[in-house]
Design an enzyme around this catalytic site. Sequence first.
Site, PDB file in Angstrom:
ATOM      1  N   LYS A 189       0.857  -1.157   0.057  1.00 41.64           N
ATOM      2  CA  LYS A 189       0.124  -0.162   0.084  1.00 41.64           C
ATOM      3  C   LYS A 189       0.844   1.263  -0.012  1.00 41.64           C
ATOM      4  O   LYS A 189       1.423   1.508   0.960  1.00 41.64           O
ATOM      5  CB  LYS A 189      -0.910  -0.232   1.224  1.00 41.64           C
ATOM      6  N   GLU A 265       9.826   1.059  11.038  1.00 42.56           N
ATOM      7  CA  GLU A 265      10.945   2.069  10.934  1.00 42.56           C
ATOM      8  C   GLU A 265      10.264   3.568  10.742  1.00 42.56           C
ATOM      9  O   GLU A 265       9.624   3.971   9.982  1.00 42.56           O
ATOM     10  CB  GLU A 265      11.560   1.912   9.464  1.00 42.56           C
ATOM     11  N   CYS A 299      14.024  10.334   7.449  1.00 39.44           N
ATOM     12  CA  CYS A 299      14.122  10.170   9.055  1.00 39.44           C
ATOM     13  C   CYS A 299      15.366  10.116   9.422  1.00 39.44           C
ATOM     14  O   CYS A 299      15.834  10.119  10.821  1.00 39.44           O
ATOM     15  CB  CYS A 299      13.440   8.850   9.198  1.00 39.44           C
ATOM     16  N   GLU A 398      10.161  15.648  15.376  1.00 39.24           N
ATOM     17  CA  GLU A 398      10.848  15.556  13.941  1.00 39.24           C
ATOM     18  C   GLU A 398      10.335  16.563  12.934  1.00 39.24           C
ATOM     19  O   GLU A 398       9.209  16.820  12.845  1.00 39.24           O
ATOM     20  CB  GLU A 398      10.505  14.225  13.540  1.00 39.24           C
TER      21      GLU A 398
HETATM   22  P1  ADP Z   1       2.653  11.291   6.371  1.00 38.71           P
HETATM   23  O1  ADP Z   1       1.685  11.714   7.954  1.00 38.71           O
HETATM   24  O2  ADP Z   1       3.652  12.137   6.589  1.00 38.71           O
HETATM   25  O3  ADP Z   1       1.799  11.255   5.268  1.00 38.71           O
HETATM   26  P2  ADP Z   1       2.539   8.776   7.541  1.00 38.71           P
HETATM   27  O4  ADP Z   1       3.662   8.112   8.194  1.00 38.71           O
HETATM   28  O5  ADP Z   1       1.114   8.961   8.030  1.00 38.71           O
HETATM   29  O6  ADP Z   1       3.287   9.883   6.748  1.00 38.71           O
HETATM   30  O7  ADP Z   1       1.998   7.766   6.174  1.00 38.71           O
HETATM   31  C1  ADP Z   1       2.859   6.723   5.676  1.00 38.71           C
HETATM   32  C2  ADP Z   1       2.068   5.512   5.227  1.00 38.71           C
HETATM   33  O8  ADP Z   1       1.188   5.275   6.246  1.00 38.71           O
HETATM   34  C3  ADP Z   1       0.993   5.990   4.004  1.00 38.71           C
HETATM   35  O9  ADP Z   1       1.139   4.811   3.146  1.00 38.71           O
HETATM   36  C4  ADP Z   1      -0.143   6.274   4.791  1.00 38.71           C
HETATM   37  O10 ADP Z   1      -1.436   5.990   3.597  1.00 38.71           O
HETATM   38  C5  ADP Z   1      -0.235   4.888   5.658  1.00 38.71           C
HETATM   39  N1  ADP Z   1      -1.258   5.445   6.588  1.00 38.71           N
HETATM   40  C6  ADP Z   1      -1.658   6.315   7.273  1.00 38.71           C
HETATM   41  N2  ADP Z   1      -2.374   6.267   8.273  1.00 38.71           N
HETATM   42  C7  ADP Z   1      -2.637   4.968   8.359  1.00 38.71           C
HETATM   43  C8  ADP Z   1      -3.134   4.099   9.223  1.00 38.71           C
HETATM   44  N3  ADP Z   1      -4.061   4.577  10.287  1.00 38.71           N
HETATM   45  N4  ADP Z   1      -3.084   2.579   8.926  1.00 38.71           N
HETATM   46  C9  ADP Z   1      -2.303   2.305   8.218  1.00 38.71           C
HETATM   47  N5  ADP Z   1      -1.680   3.026   7.308  1.00 38.71           N
HETATM   48  C10 ADP Z   1      -1.894   4.404   7.361  1.00 38.71           C
END
Ligand code: ADP
Length: 494
Positions: A189, A265, A299, A398
């Site tokens: 995903k 990570e 990161c 961060e």
């Molecule tokens: P940002 O907030 O900077 O976009 P994230 O760490 O939230 O970075 O996002 C990294 C990944 O996690 C993306 O692929 C996002 O779609 C996914 N994501 C965000 N929220 C969720 C969640 N609750 N469960 C699973 N995946 C998620």
Amino acid sequence: MTQTQSDTGILAGEQRMLIDGELRHTDGGALFDVVHPGNEQVVGQVSDGTLTDMDRAVGAARRAFDDTEWSRDLDFRYHCLMQLHAALERNKERLRRIVVTEVGCPVSVTGSQIEDPIDEVRHWAEHGRDFEYLVDTGIHKAPMGTARRTISYEPVGVVGAITPWNVPFYLNIAETIPALMAGNTVVLKPAQLTPWSGSELGRIVAEETDIPAGVFNVVTSNANGVGAALSADPRVDMITFTGSTATGRAILAAAAPTVKRTMMELGGKSAHIVLDDAKLEKCLPMAAMVACVMSGQACIMASRILLPRSRYAEGIEILKASMEATSVGDPWDPSVLQGPQISETQRQKVLGLIKSGVDSGARLVTGGGIPEALPVGYYTQPTLLADVDPDSQIAQEEIFGPVLTVTPYDTDDEAVAIANNSIYGLSGEVTGVDTERAFCIARRLRTGNVTVNGRSHFGITSPFGGTKQSGLGRRNGAEGFKEYLESKTIGHPA
Ligand code: ADP
């Protein structure tokens, strides 16, 4: 700073997802937009996958794991991944343009985004081919007589991979290829902001390799709920994730009811301890460059510079000059080192944190805003904040922007204490002419990785990951492959 009107290499990627061997749109054909951060233009679309698509993809991965030979046929896996490696080589320039288009990273620094991950596919294919899956541990005493014990390393099962937008193609590879080579099946995903780095990988797998239907699936979606469904699905055995600590916590909570294996990570707030004998004119320009090259969206970046008080003013002058010398601008211009932030939301977050730093008493030495010459695109000035209180928000959170904070210290012990004053523990850096002293200090940092005197800890052959709230488990190295395997101990007659 430059903003060229050069011909860009903007290129739209694959719109379709890969589910059960088929490149397809979601039912009804919904799409969402992809924006080029360098000019704020919508440059194409991708399928807006739904919970139904995720359900199909997980079902396909489950069947491919349970009912096909994939998990047992090592030679075939090696064949498929070497085929994938060759296909990625053929698609390299296309992938490069797609990554610059959706990430906005400068084309000049795409080696780590494109060449490195493609090399990693070959690395994991060979590592997996040569791995010892059955290990005889000899004779052991046991209640019913002695037993020979053999450890059998076996794939975990269905692996859900959730990836972020900062180095999307690299992380799509890093999270899925060792998993596949170890015999797992995968549902990827990708992040909403960078879906093509995932959908293109799906297209290449479908069109240019023999990887069977269901073994590798890619579901793009604009909804976080679709990633959340993957992390909660009882048919998924493991989640591998790279992203923010906040999202990591949500995924861990969703994975808890079915006790999934997780590999996380997460965020970092790494410190660079510059010792009093360091060659400042050498190490600080490098520190500034590293902070800007990915617009600070890394990161791993050492974002907190700790300078000895005796050399504080000198160090700040060098950092200031280096930050101001950074070429910021159009990512397609090969002379540019720093492109835009990925989105306006991210840029506003960065600018807000800089403001909070100044409000809490930090001194803005340079930067702090939007470059005047770059009104279009999500550009941010390289920013240096000095006199930063180690407990303040700007020293603890961060930032994910081209921002360095500087804090003075008086003794090595104090430097170590400030470096370790963080909920994070991803990496760190120590610089000083006396390498042994620097190495001893590196050992005192509570992090998963440390660079001493510019010698990088990072590479495919060495374990990488975080302590504390920076994560769980390790990528890369022998450890990184074993993350995708379960060990089964078999006791049997000698
Ligand atoms: P940002 O907030 O900077 O976009 P994230 O760490 O939230 O970075 O996002 C990294 C990944 O996690 C993306 O692929 C996002 O779609 C996914 N994501 C965000 N929220 C969720 C969640 N609750 N469960 C699973 N995946 C998620």
